[in-house]
Design an enzyme around this catalytic site. Structure first.
Site, PDB file in Angstrom:
ATOM      1  N   TYR A 105       0.860  -1.192   0.000  1.00 55.48           N
ATOM      2  CA  TYR A 105       0.000   0.000   0.000  1.00 55.48           C
ATOM      3  C   TYR A 105       0.899   1.247   0.000  1.00 55.48           C
ATOM      4  O   TYR A 105       1.843   1.342   0.805  1.00 55.48           O
ATOM      5  CB  TYR A 105      -0.896  -0.023   1.245  1.00 55.48           C
ATOM      6  CG  TYR A 105      -1.757   1.205   1.371  1.00 55.48           C
ATOM      7  CD1 TYR A 105      -2.848   1.402   0.538  1.00 55.48           C
ATOM      8  CD2 TYR A 105      -1.473   2.183   2.310  1.00 55.48           C
ATOM      9  CE1 TYR A 105      -3.627   2.531   0.632  1.00 55.48           C
ATOM     10  CE2 TYR A 105      -2.258   3.319   2.432  1.00 55.48           C
ATOM     11  CZ  TYR A 105      -3.334   3.490   1.585  1.00 55.48           C
ATOM     12  OH  TYR A 105      -4.100   4.615   1.684  1.00 55.48           O
ATOM     13  N   ASP A 177      -1.482  -6.909   7.254  1.00 56.73           N
ATOM     14  CA  ASP A 177      -2.484  -5.892   6.917  1.00 56.73           C
ATOM     15  C   ASP A 177      -3.650  -6.635   6.270  1.00 56.73           C
ATOM     16  O   ASP A 177      -3.552  -7.111   5.140  1.00 56.73           O
ATOM     17  CB  ASP A 177      -1.869  -4.862   5.960  1.00 56.73           C
ATOM     18  CG  ASP A 177      -2.833  -3.752   5.574  1.00 56.73           C
ATOM     19  OD1 ASP A 177      -4.057  -3.959   5.675  1.00 56.73           O
ATOM     20  OD2 ASP A 177      -2.363  -2.670   5.149  1.00 56.73           O
ATOM     21  N   LYS A 202     -12.164   1.003   5.263  1.00 58.56           N
ATOM     22  CA  LYS A 202     -12.565   0.248   4.078  1.00 58.56           C
ATOM     23  C   LYS A 202     -13.743  -0.678   4.424  1.00 58.56           C
ATOM     24  O   LYS A 202     -14.803  -0.195   4.724  1.00 58.56           O
ATOM     25  CB  LYS A 202     -11.344  -0.506   3.554  1.00 58.56           C
ATOM     26  CG  LYS A 202     -10.058   0.353   3.496  1.00 58.56           C
ATOM     27  CD  LYS A 202     -10.134   1.524   2.551  1.00 58.56           C
ATOM     28  CE  LYS A 202      -8.988   2.525   2.730  1.00 58.56           C
ATOM     29  NZ  LYS A 202      -7.627   1.989   2.677  1.00 58.56           N
TER      30      LYS A 202
HETATM   31  C1  LIG Z   1      -6.318   2.441   3.130  1.00 58.36           C
HETATM   32  C2  LIG Z   1      -5.283   1.468   3.496  1.00 58.36           C
HETATM   33  C3  LIG Z   1      -4.346   1.735   4.515  1.00 58.36           C
HETATM   34  C4  LIG Z   1      -4.309   3.060   5.256  1.00 58.36           C
HETATM   35  O1  LIG Z   1      -5.435   3.276   6.010  1.00 58.36           O
HETATM   36  P1  LIG Z   1      -6.053   4.746   6.315  1.00 58.36           P
HETATM   37  O2  LIG Z   1      -7.263   4.439   7.103  1.00 58.36           O
HETATM   38  O3  LIG Z   1      -6.326   5.373   4.986  1.00 58.36           O
HETATM   39  O4  LIG Z   1      -5.015   5.505   7.049  1.00 58.36           O
HETATM   40  C5  LIG Z   1      -3.415   0.756   4.825  1.00 58.36           C
HETATM   41  N1  LIG Z   1      -3.391  -0.427   4.163  1.00 58.36           N
HETATM   42  C6  LIG Z   1      -4.270  -0.708   3.177  1.00 58.36           C
HETATM   43  C7  LIG Z   1      -4.178  -2.022   2.481  1.00 58.36           C
HETATM   44  C8  LIG Z   1      -5.232   0.226   2.812  1.00 58.36           C
HETATM   45  O5  LIG Z   1      -6.086  -0.054   1.814  1.00 58.36           O
END
Ligand SMILES: *Cc1c(COP(=O)(O)O)cnc(C)c1O
Length: 389
Positions: A105, A177, A202
């Protein structure tokens, strides 16, 4: 007939985990405790809450819910996903080393290389679909393996159990993640990970109305360290944002079912479209990570990416401007479908040569498939693909 030993199903946990009726009123939904401080009866005589950076009842409910969904013990929430990762890396020391994926990311790559590298923490980026490359990148000072799976935007699959084995051999931590899969589809702790990270912005939130991050762990000592950073650095979420994620979680299992089904239908449509060169979706039997995904995921997710035939960026841009239902926007995981162009949006900061080397073609298009009626989404893509750049 009640069977006492069977673990609760995911849908039941999504609705109930961490939720208790409000002790003062019986309110079934956790109230938004919009307060900065708490009145004490006498100095030090309080009800477990002193100041809202440290503790807030709405945040506590969300932290319990996330721990439950990930089969963890401790949930620790942050203002954003990036703040969650930031707090984890702050438990390391100058001289420590992290092995991570080269398909990372963008925001995480930026945090690692532009912030923490400056403080003397080392990072190696390798192709994690090849465990041999990860093993070769390990150093005596490696303290953390940072995994993303499925990856963004190529939906590559990393074998979590294989990474856990490497971490165990090294005596270092494994963090995953889990944003793209969500806890409904993938449980990294069950495959030996020590930490799970989420951008709850998300799928967990799921309605494109909140930004929030979280870590989930089992180990008490690790949780204590992370909670110390959470309170000391102060990147905590407000109660309203915690409430929105709590509300989102209650339908996570239903939304993910529809995201997966719609993504499958769209991947199949794209594979048969004459303008499409290659489709990336881990549910396709010919996806290189399909076997591992089948083992470690309960569904293949709502993200799909594809390239167009030829190498004209204008062709991709014409498709991106041609959709009516798919909205052109960054982010993912909401109920509404989004379309994006990694080369000019999320990955624009990576030099073109490096992008191409990592498989990010100029004609690559990324879809976050929402929960609309699948035929309407297919019709929309179909008419957009009929346009020429
Ligand atoms: C969006 C995202 C992040 C960061 O998260 P935020 O809430 O935007 O700070 C980290 N890892 C992945 C895979 C993401 O899609």
């Amino acid at each position: 007939m009640a069977s006492s030993n069977r673990p609760q199903g995911f849908g039941t946990k999504a609705v109930h985990a961490g939720a208790e009726p409000d002790p003062t009123t019986g309110a079934i939904m956790t109230p938004i405790y919009q307060t900065s401080t708490y009145v004490q009866a006498a100095p030090g005589d309080h009800k477990g809450y002193e100041y809202s950076r440290t503790h807030n009842p709405t945040r506590s409910a969300l932290q319990r819910a996330l721990a439950g969904l990930e089969n963890g013990k401790h949930g620790i929430c942050f203002a954003t996903g990036m703040a969650a990762i930031d707090s984890l890396i702050k438990t390391l020391r100058p001289g420590d080393h992290v092995v991570s994926t080269n398909d990372l990311y963008g925001g995480t790559y930026r945090l690692f290389t532009k912030i923490f590298q400056e403080f003397g923490i080392g990072f190696s980026f390798v192709d994690m679909t090849d465990a041999g490359q990860v093993a070769a990148a390990m150093r005596p000072e490696t303290r953390l393996i940072w995994v993303e799976t499925p990856t963004n935007p190529l939906l590559r699959i990393v074998d979590i159990a294989a990474m856990a084995e490497l971490a165990q051999k090294q005596g270092c931590l494994l963090a995953v993640d889990n944003t793209f899969a969500s806890p409904a589809l993938q449980s990294p702790l069950e495959f030996g990970a020590d930490l799970v990270m989420h951008s709850a912005t998300k799928y967990l939130g799921g309605h494109s109305d909140v930004v929030l991050g979280a870590l989930v762990v089992r180990d008490d000592a690790l949780a204590e360290k992370l909670t110390f950073v959470q309170n000391s650095s102060g990147g905590t979420p407000g109660p309203m944002d915690c409430f929105l994620v709590l509300r989102g979680i209650k339908t996570l299992h239903l939304r993910m079912q529809r995201h997966c089904a719609n993504a499958g239908a769209i991947a199949q449509f794209l594979q048969q479209n004459s303008r499409v060169e290659k489709v990336h979706w881990p549910g396709s039997p010919d996806h290189p990570g399909h076997a591992i995904a089948s083992r470690q995921m309960r569904g293949f997710g709502g993200m799909v990416s594809f390239t167009l035939k030829g190498d004209r960026m204008e062709d991709a841009l014409a498709v991106l401007s041609g959709t009516r239902l798919f909205a052109l926007a960054e982010s993912l995981g909401g109920v509404e479908s989004l379309i994006g162009h990694p080369a000019s949006m999320t990955h624009a900061s990576i030099p073109r040569e490096e992008r191409l080397r990592n498989g990010l073609a100029d004609t690559l298009i990324r879809l976050s498939v929402g929960i609309e009626d699948p035929q309407d989404l297919i019709d929309d893509l179909s008419q957009a693909l009929d346009r020429k750049g």
